[in-house]
Scaffold this motif. Sequence first.
Motif, PDB file in Angstrom:
ATOM      1  N   LYS A 199       0.832  -1.212   0.000  1.00 59.02           N
ATOM      2  CA  LYS A 199       0.000   0.000   0.000  1.00 59.02           C
ATOM      3  C   LYS A 199       0.868   1.264   0.000  1.00 59.02           C
ATOM      4  O   LYS A 199       0.551   2.255  -0.675  1.00 59.02           O
ATOM      5  CB  LYS A 199      -0.906  -0.009   1.225  1.00 59.02           C
ATOM      6  N   ARG A 200       1.988   1.243   0.730  1.00 57.76           N
ATOM      7  CA  ARG A 200       2.871   2.418   0.751  1.00 57.76           C
ATOM      8  C   ARG A 200       3.443   2.684  -0.642  1.00 57.76           C
ATOM      9  O   ARG A 200       3.553   3.846  -1.063  1.00 57.76           O
ATOM     10  CB  ARG A 200       3.993   2.210   1.766  1.00 57.76           C
ATOM     11  N   ILE A 201       3.804   1.648  -1.347  1.00 58.23           N
ATOM     12  CA  ILE A 201       4.302   1.829  -2.715  1.00 58.23           C
ATOM     13  C   ILE A 201       3.175   2.307  -3.630  1.00 58.23           C
ATOM     14  O   ILE A 201       3.373   3.181  -4.480  1.00 58.23           O
ATOM     15  CB  ILE A 201       4.902   0.506  -3.233  1.00 58.23           C
ATOM     16  N   LEU A 202       1.975   1.749  -3.441  1.00 63.16           N
ATOM     17  CA  LEU A 202       0.826   2.149  -4.247  1.00 63.16           C
ATOM     18  C   LEU A 202       0.499   3.623  -4.059  1.00 63.16           C
ATOM     19  O   LEU A 202       0.111   4.310  -5.024  1.00 63.16           O
ATOM     20  CB  LEU A 202      -0.384   1.281  -3.876  1.00 63.16           C
ATOM     21  N   ASP A 203       0.668   4.133  -2.840  1.00 62.41           N
ATOM     22  CA  ASP A 203       0.353   5.545  -2.574  1.00 62.41           C
ATOM     23  C   ASP A 203       1.257   6.488  -3.358  1.00 62.41           C
ATOM     24  O   ASP A 203       0.897   7.644  -3.585  1.00 62.41           O
ATOM     25  CB  ASP A 203       0.478   5.833  -1.075  1.00 62.41           C
ATOM     26  N   GLU A 204       2.440   5.999  -3.773  1.00 58.94           N
ATOM     27  CA  GLU A 204       3.350   6.846  -4.549  1.00 58.94           C
ATOM     28  C   GLU A 204       2.776   7.108  -5.945  1.00 58.94           C
ATOM     29  O   GLU A 204       2.997   8.194  -6.512  1.00 58.94           O
ATOM     30  CB  GLU A 204       4.714   6.171  -4.666  1.00 58.94           C
ATOM     31  N   GLU A 205       2.087   6.139  -6.507  1.00 56.98           N
ATOM     32  CA  GLU A 205       1.432   6.277  -7.820  1.00 56.98           C
ATOM     33  C   GLU A 205       0.060   5.638  -7.719  1.00 56.98           C
ATOM     34  O   GLU A 205      -0.114   4.478  -8.088  1.00 56.98           O
ATOM     35  CB  GLU A 205       2.252   5.609  -8.922  1.00 56.98           C
ATOM     36  N   PRO A 206      -0.949   6.344  -7.231  1.00 54.69           N
ATOM     37  CA  PRO A 206      -2.275   5.734  -7.003  1.00 54.69           C
ATOM     38  C   PRO A 206      -2.847   5.126  -8.284  1.00 54.69           C
ATOM     39  O   PRO A 206      -2.719   5.693  -9.371  1.00 54.69           O
ATOM     40  CB  PRO A 206      -3.122   6.908  -6.523  1.00 54.69           C
ATOM     41  N   ASN A 207      -3.466   3.958  -8.125  1.00 55.50           N
ATOM     42  CA  ASN A 207      -4.091   3.235  -9.226  1.00 55.50           C
ATOM     43  C   ASN A 207      -5.387   2.650  -8.682  1.00 55.50           C
ATOM     44  O   ASN A 207      -5.351   1.812  -7.776  1.00 55.50           O
ATOM     45  CB  ASN A 207      -3.163   2.133  -9.742  1.00 55.50           C
ATOM     46  N   PRO A 208      -6.560   3.068  -9.191  1.00 55.14           N
ATOM     47  CA  PRO A 208      -7.836   2.615  -8.605  1.00 55.14           C
ATOM     48  C   PRO A 208      -8.008   1.104  -8.586  1.00 55.14           C
ATOM     49  O   PRO A 208      -8.480   0.542  -7.600  1.00 55.14           O
ATOM     50  CB  PRO A 208      -8.887   3.287  -9.497  1.00 55.14           C
ATOM     51  N   ILE A 209      -7.625   0.426  -9.678  1.00 54.70           N
ATOM     52  CA  ILE A 209      -7.790  -1.032  -9.708  1.00 54.70           C
ATOM     53  C   ILE A 209      -6.869  -1.687  -8.689  1.00 54.70           C
ATOM     54  O   ILE A 209      -7.279  -2.582  -7.935  1.00 54.70           O
ATOM     55  CB  ILE A 209      -7.534  -1.571 -11.121  1.00 54.70           C
ATOM     56  N   ALA A 210      -5.608  -1.247  -8.653  1.00 49.68           N
ATOM     57  CA  ALA A 210      -4.671  -1.817  -7.686  1.00 49.68           C
ATOM     58  C   ALA A 210      -5.138  -1.540  -6.260  1.00 49.68           C
ATOM     59  O   ALA A 210      -5.009  -2.393  -5.372  1.00 49.68           O
ATOM     60  CB  ALA A 210      -3.276  -1.243  -7.913  1.00 49.68           C
ATOM     61  N   LEU A 211      -5.688  -0.352  -6.030  1.00 50.64           N
ATOM     62  CA  LEU A 211      -6.204  -0.042  -4.699  1.00 50.64           C
ATOM     63  C   LEU A 211      -7.396  -0.932  -4.356  1.00 50.64           C
ATOM     64  O   LEU A 211      -7.561  -1.365  -3.212  1.00 50.64           O
ATOM     65  CB  LEU A 211      -6.606   1.437  -4.632  1.00 50.64           C
ATOM     66  N   GLY A 212      -8.235  -1.208  -5.344  1.00 51.72           N
ATOM     67  CA  GLY A 212      -9.345  -2.134  -5.124  1.00 51.72           C
ATOM     68  C   GLY A 212      -8.848  -3.524  -4.766  1.00 51.72           C
ATOM     69  O   GLY A 212      -9.392  -4.180  -3.868  1.00 51.72           O
ATOM     70  N   PHE A 213      -7.773  -3.985  -5.449  1.00 51.98           N
ATOM     71  CA  PHE A 213      -7.185  -5.289  -5.119  1.00 51.98           C
ATOM     72  C   PHE A 213      -6.668  -5.285  -3.682  1.00 51.98           C
ATOM     73  O   PHE A 213      -6.831  -6.272  -2.947  1.00 51.98           O
ATOM     74  CB  PHE A 213      -6.034  -5.604  -6.078  1.00 51.98           C
ATOM     75  N   TYR A 214      -6.028  -4.183  -3.285  1.00 50.73           N
ATOM     76  CA  TYR A 214      -5.496  -4.089  -1.921  1.00 50.73           C
ATOM     77  C   TYR A 214      -6.618  -4.211  -0.902  1.00 50.73           C
ATOM     78  O   TYR A 214      -6.530  -5.010   0.045  1.00 50.73           O
ATOM     79  CB  TYR A 214      -4.757  -2.762  -1.741  1.00 50.73           C
TER      80      TYR A 214
END
Length: 788
Positions: free
Chosen positions: A514-529
């Motif tokens: 999640k910390r890496i995802l916050d650097e480049e937000p991606n809605p689908i990846a956030l949904g997977f998280y």
Amino acid sequence: MQVSSVPARRSSLIGRDQDVAAITELALHGDSRLVTLSGVGGVGKTTLAFEVGRSVGPAATDGVWPVDLATVATGAHEDGIALACLRALGLVEQERSPLSLIVEYLEPRQGLLILDNCEHVQVAVGHVVDRLLNECPYLRVVATSRAPLRVRGEQVFRVEPLATPGGAGSGSLATLAAVPAVELFLRRARAADRGFALTDANASPVASICRRLAGLPLAIELAAAQVGALSPAEIEARLGPESDLLRSATVATPSRQQTLEDALEWSHQLLRPDEQALFRRLSVFAGGWTVEAAEAVCAVDGDPHRVAASLASLVEQSLVVRDQETSPARFHFLQPIAEFARRKLDASGETGALAVPHAQYYVGLANLHLAVRPHGEPEDLDRIAADHENCLAALRFAETAGIVPLALGMIVGLAEYWRVRAYMREAIPHLETLLAMVGEAPTRPRAFALAVLSDHERILGRLGPAVEHARTAVEVGDVVGDNYARRTPRGLVAEALAAGGDYVGGRAWYEEAKRILDEEPNPIALGFYHAGVGLISLREGGDALDDAYEHLAAAVALLRASPRTWYLGRALASLGAVERRRAELEAARTHLAAGFAELRAYGAQLDSIDCLEELGGVALDAGELGRGTTFLAVARALRDATAVEPREIDRDRLMEDIERARDGQSPRVFADAWERGRTMSFSEIAVFATSDDPAPPRRRRRASTDQLTIREREVADLVAEGLTNRQIGTALFVSPGTVRMHVERILGKLGLTSRVQIATWMVTVGVATEARPTNDAEAPARPRNTVT
């Protein structure tokens, strides 16, 4: 009345009663006065035409006149055809035109003219027949040709091979012996050896011979004639279109019918050079092809525009089969013809030159949707499914040739398909090969292959290797440096740890991702998280259910607002499972039904299992015991089809639900509901999942096997016999991947969900009425492998 000069029948006609009746009706009473029997060499066109001639009776008042054109020189003109007809009619040659004499003779007569073996003089025969039909109003004509005559008003009747058996020993020996191809083999075998009989020992090779020869009567007769010297098993082992076994020693057998090779070579020689080139090049395909694929891979002389016309000609000349009801149109070879074409290709030296464009085309096809939608729509996966065997052939070529870009490109294109359609077992060896090809260097391809391999291993329950490969992917991804390569394997470590019950470790790895995802937000990846963390909380249960609900609700909201992905179905199903545990049964039912609908659209059978088991639990919680039992049975059928057992952490709950369903009903009521669930189609399940009716639907008689191709019926028969994909592949001389493709098509056409349902469907339509009962049919009260 003139007596028919059709040769007397020398042996019984097998498996052709309906064809004879249909052709006779067309020839005597149809709108067209010309019926052309077309089909591949050796399929029995002449035999059928002569049988029609014997059966017409008084309808041909003045006679039936067979004319064998096989000895007429290839490319002969109209006079050559007319002379052959003149002699067959018993007329004397004169100085006048032979065609005029024939017209004068036939003009007042009512009869049937049988023109046999027209393919090598097709144009001249067409002109002769056209004039005869114009000037002889009572004449009717039946012609045999590997291609239509193209005369105005012609009615083409395509002669198909004999039906072949579904499997060695399918049902009783009597059932197997009644299959037309087997019956023909047995009749001809007994002519060579009076004591020959079908037994448990030889049933499997006899059935295999008939399938291997694609039901072609000529080939079957030639093979059966060898039983005086060889056993069926020995014959099977020596088969091949060029085999000396398939050679006739019968006096007066035409040279073109002395071997299967001769019959195919006769047809091949009649092709134009460009058609011959396309014919052999099409053998590069595995599992069929489209016009677009043929144009891209097999363009003759570099001109793709000529391919479609040549392909149409090959279909017309019965060397290529067009699949029915496919869009775009697909084509394939019968197996003996495919082998013959492949031998021609190898002899031409073009095999290697075609392998690269074939691989490049299917790498492009597998990756087509990625340019516009990274997770694909259902139709994207369907497109790959139709050509999965070609994709695998391309991948195997790239692996053997050591071409890393092609191998990597294909695996990238197939990764989502493999995951959604549950091809994990087949995919893992290719992923391991790719890892060996890319080496130990920390590259993005290596990180990708490790990540996909870990995901597949986790799904199959191989948690130790899954964690190990995911951790290695993390190390490689950190060196590679892009966010996707860094965050994705961390999520996979989290999933693998959580699948083994390490919820604390799983959460920690998800938070790193999640910390890496916050650097480049991606809605689908956030949904997977959110879905992943929510699933951990769901498994923890108790006080964690509120946290599970928040994460999963967030996942559903994000994924619904993003480009479509199959993962939305998983998130909806998990949200419904949380609501079930919170006793919010109506909300649970709604979300689980919606999740199943999404997963069904993608063909995600494996991910549908948890959803259906939860729907069963909701029904049980609501006191709908029959409904719950049916859902649990459907899920069990899918588990059997995919050979994936419940996760260790889910088994206790599933056992409790099944025992609750069994204990709450009489054995008979439970068995009835269970059996209905085992045989429900995907369409019926979808309706059932959203219906308020607590009772499972009654079974309906399904449509006939006409929905399936000959090959699909063979596969369905073998599935009904209980054979695995590998065993079916061995029996049909195809790869397990090809078998799986056929099984998927059968399930789609029939609206079914599992192999068990295919078996039941085959029994319902009377195709496998004597098949042996499965364990489930024998003892439904204690379902097989329920929680072991």
